[in-house]
Design a protein around this motif. Structure first.
Motif, PDB file in Angstrom:
ATOM      1  N   ASP A 117      45.505  41.146  57.431  1.00 49.91           N
ATOM      2  CA  ASP A 117      45.451  41.374  55.991  1.00 49.91           C
ATOM      3  C   ASP A 117      45.924  42.793  55.663  1.00 49.91           C
ATOM      4  O   ASP A 117      45.687  43.723  56.420  1.00 49.91           O
ATOM      5  CB  ASP A 117      44.016  41.180  55.485  1.00 49.91           C
ATOM      6  N   TYR A 242      41.016  53.392  46.660  1.00 43.67           N
ATOM      7  CA  TYR A 242      41.708  52.102  46.825  1.00 43.67           C
ATOM      8  C   TYR A 242      42.769  52.260  47.902  1.00 43.67           C
ATOM      9  O   TYR A 242      43.613  53.161  47.818  1.00 43.67           O
ATOM     10  CB  TYR A 242      42.359  51.676  45.504  1.00 43.67           C
ATOM     11  N   TYR A 262      38.887  42.539  42.635  1.00 44.53           N
ATOM     12  CA  TYR A 262      40.257  42.136  42.315  1.00 44.53           C
ATOM     13  C   TYR A 262      40.109  40.994  41.318  1.00 44.53           C
ATOM     14  O   TYR A 262      39.928  39.836  41.696  1.00 44.53           O
ATOM     15  CB  TYR A 262      41.029  41.712  43.562  1.00 44.53           C
TER      16      TYR A 262
HETATM   17  P1  AHM Z   1      47.944  40.049  51.798  1.00 46.77           P
HETATM   18  O1  AHM Z   1      47.039  38.952  52.276  1.00 46.77           O
HETATM   19  O2  AHM Z   1      49.302  39.557  51.395  1.00 46.77           O
HETATM   20  O3  AHM Z   1      47.981  41.214  52.725  1.00 46.77           O
HETATM   21  O4  AHM Z   1      47.313  40.531  50.397  1.00 46.77           O
HETATM   22  C1  AHM Z   1      45.957  40.889  50.344  1.00 46.77           C
HETATM   23  C2  AHM Z   1      45.866  42.360  50.054  1.00 46.77           C
HETATM   24  C3  AHM Z   1      44.459  42.886  50.187  1.00 46.77           C
HETATM   25  O5  AHM Z   1      44.211  43.403  51.463  1.00 46.77           O
HETATM   26  C4  AHM Z   1      44.413  43.969  49.149  1.00 46.77           C
HETATM   27  O6  AHM Z   1      43.106  44.194  48.660  1.00 46.77           O
HETATM   28  C5  AHM Z   1      45.320  43.447  48.078  1.00 46.77           C
HETATM   29  O7  AHM Z   1      46.217  42.554  48.700  1.00 46.77           O
HETATM   30  C6  AHM Z   1      46.124  44.520  47.412  1.00 46.77           C
HETATM   31  O8  AHM Z   1      46.880  43.950  46.399  1.00 46.77           O
HETATM   32  P2  AHM Z   1      47.634  44.855  45.306  1.00 46.77           P
HETATM   33  O9  AHM Z   1      48.806  45.447  46.002  1.00 46.77           O
HETATM   34  O10 AHM Z   1      48.012  43.901  44.220  1.00 46.77           O
HETATM   35  O11 AHM Z   1      46.649  45.893  44.831  1.00 46.77           O
END
Ligand code: AHM
Ligand code: MG
Length: 357
Positions: A117, A242, A262
């Motif tokens: 992730d 963040y 989120y």
């Molecule tokens: P991913 O599964 O494509 O990595 O997306 C999940 C991630 C999380 O780890 C994080 O909290 C979030 O996307 C961040 O999104 P943003 O860039 O919209 O803030």
């Protein structure tokens, strides 16, 4: 000197406290820890891809380089496909459920995981993480079925995450508290560093992508103003952090207190549910945080009570300090009637509601 406890020993000790346990879950957890060590080895080399070859290229040894998230997915799959402990897997990196190959025996557990992730963080040497949860098989027959994966977080048997940062840490729970281990790379062992984690009573941080604020429903905007104590000169504001990697942010909240969210929005009324995935991102973290004395909500109620309707379903996500998450729920109830109505209609599975964006 403090007693040194490896994760293997900790898992076995916990198993001994439950005389009916057969050891299958313990060995499954240990296999996940082993996969995590292999992924950790690769993530620490990620900064060298320009020198040693990037994804799709051939490195100096003539080997094809893999994208890290694909590598992490394959490592976890290959570590678990032949052990006879699982009947099914599901991963963020795979569109459908992943059956156990016919040549191997099936077992009584189901593994869901997000192999890496926050993988866009690798471009800037930031944190990335693996998230996992284990369920019991609930359908008849040997092979697992989709229904085995579509179980509410309340029924999780064990869950955890591995955060690959300055140190690699594995945090897990089997429903008896939350325990954190730090990888000692010199001996290749996860050592108990954070026994029985509890979310601190005093919240320290709030964590969200505030760049999206203009899209948020009014109640969520009101919640942030409240966290910042904008209309109360006496109350101290809460600091913001963040990282762009969910686990890194939730890990900070677990250790230092506060709230991560989120939210959903109405940019596209057909998708009022935000970005994060219920089965392998939100539910495992909700399980852990509940074990640490916290709470996770989709804005309307407990994430652990949501019965998923599709594999890659997304939900709005508020997690951390119970008082703060409940405060967010109150603001949403008070101000966001339109959003609540739109989201409620898809929350339990209106057709096409959670198609993968
Ligand atoms: P991913 O599964 O494509 O990595 O997306 C999940 C991630 C999380 O780890 C994080 O909290 C979030 O996307 C961040 O999104 P943003 O860039 O919209 O803030
Ligand atoms: Mg993810």
């Amino acid at each position: 000197m403090e007693r040194i406890l490896t994760i293997e020993r900790h898992i076995l000790d916990t198993q001994r406290e439950h005389p009916l346990a057969t050891g299958v879950l313990s060995r499954l957890l240990y296999d996940i820890a082993l996969a995590a060590k292999i992924i950790a080895r690769e993530t620490t080399r990620a900064g060298l891809v320009n020198i040693l070859g990037s994804a799709g290229q051939t490195n100096v040894q003539g080997e094809e380089q893999q994208k890290l998230d694909v590598f992490a997915h394959r490592t976890i799959f290959r570590m678990n496909d032949h052990t006879g402990r699982l009947c099914l897997m599901a991963s963020e990196e795979h569109e459908d459920i992943i059956p156990i190959p016919d040549k191997y025996p099936c077992g009584k557990y189901v593994l869901v995981f997000d192999p890496l992730d926050g993988s866009s963080n690798t471009d800037v040497n930031g944190n990335v993480a693996t998230i996992f949860a284990i369920h019991r098989k609930i359908t008849p027959g040997d092979q697992g079925q989709l229904d085995d994966v579509l179980q509410p977080g309340r029924d999780i048997v064990a869950a955890g995450y591995v955060v690959y940062g300055p140190s690699t840490m594995l945090v897990y729970s089997t429903g008896h508290g939350v325990h954190g281990f730090t990888l000692d790379p010199s001996v290749g062992e996860f050592l108990l560093s954070h026994p029985d984690i509890r979310i601190p009573a005093k919240p320290k941080y709030y964590s969200c992508n505030q760049g999206n604020e203009r899209y948020w429903p009014a109640g969520v905007r009101r919640f942030v103003e409240w966290l910042q104590a904008k209309d109360d000169p006496v109350r101290k504001p809460i600091d913001a952090r963040y990282s762009g990697a969910l686990v890194a942010d939730v890990h900070r909240i677990l250790l230092q207190g506060g709230v991560f969210f989120y939210p959903g929005d109405l940019r596209d009324p057909a998708k009022p549910y935000g970005k994060l995935r219920l089965i392998y991102e939100c539910a495992p973290l909700a399980f852990l945080v509940a074990q640490a004395g916290g709470y996770a909500s989709d804005g309307l109620g407990s994430v652990l009570d949501l019965a998923p309707h599709t594999l890659h379903q997304r939900i709005p996500f508020f997690i951390g300090d119970r008082t703060l998450v409940e405060q967010a729920e109150r603001f949403i109830q008070e101000h966001d009637g339109e959003w609540v109505q739109t989201y409620s209609a898809v929350r339990h599975g209106a057709p096409g509601a959670a198609a993968r964006a």
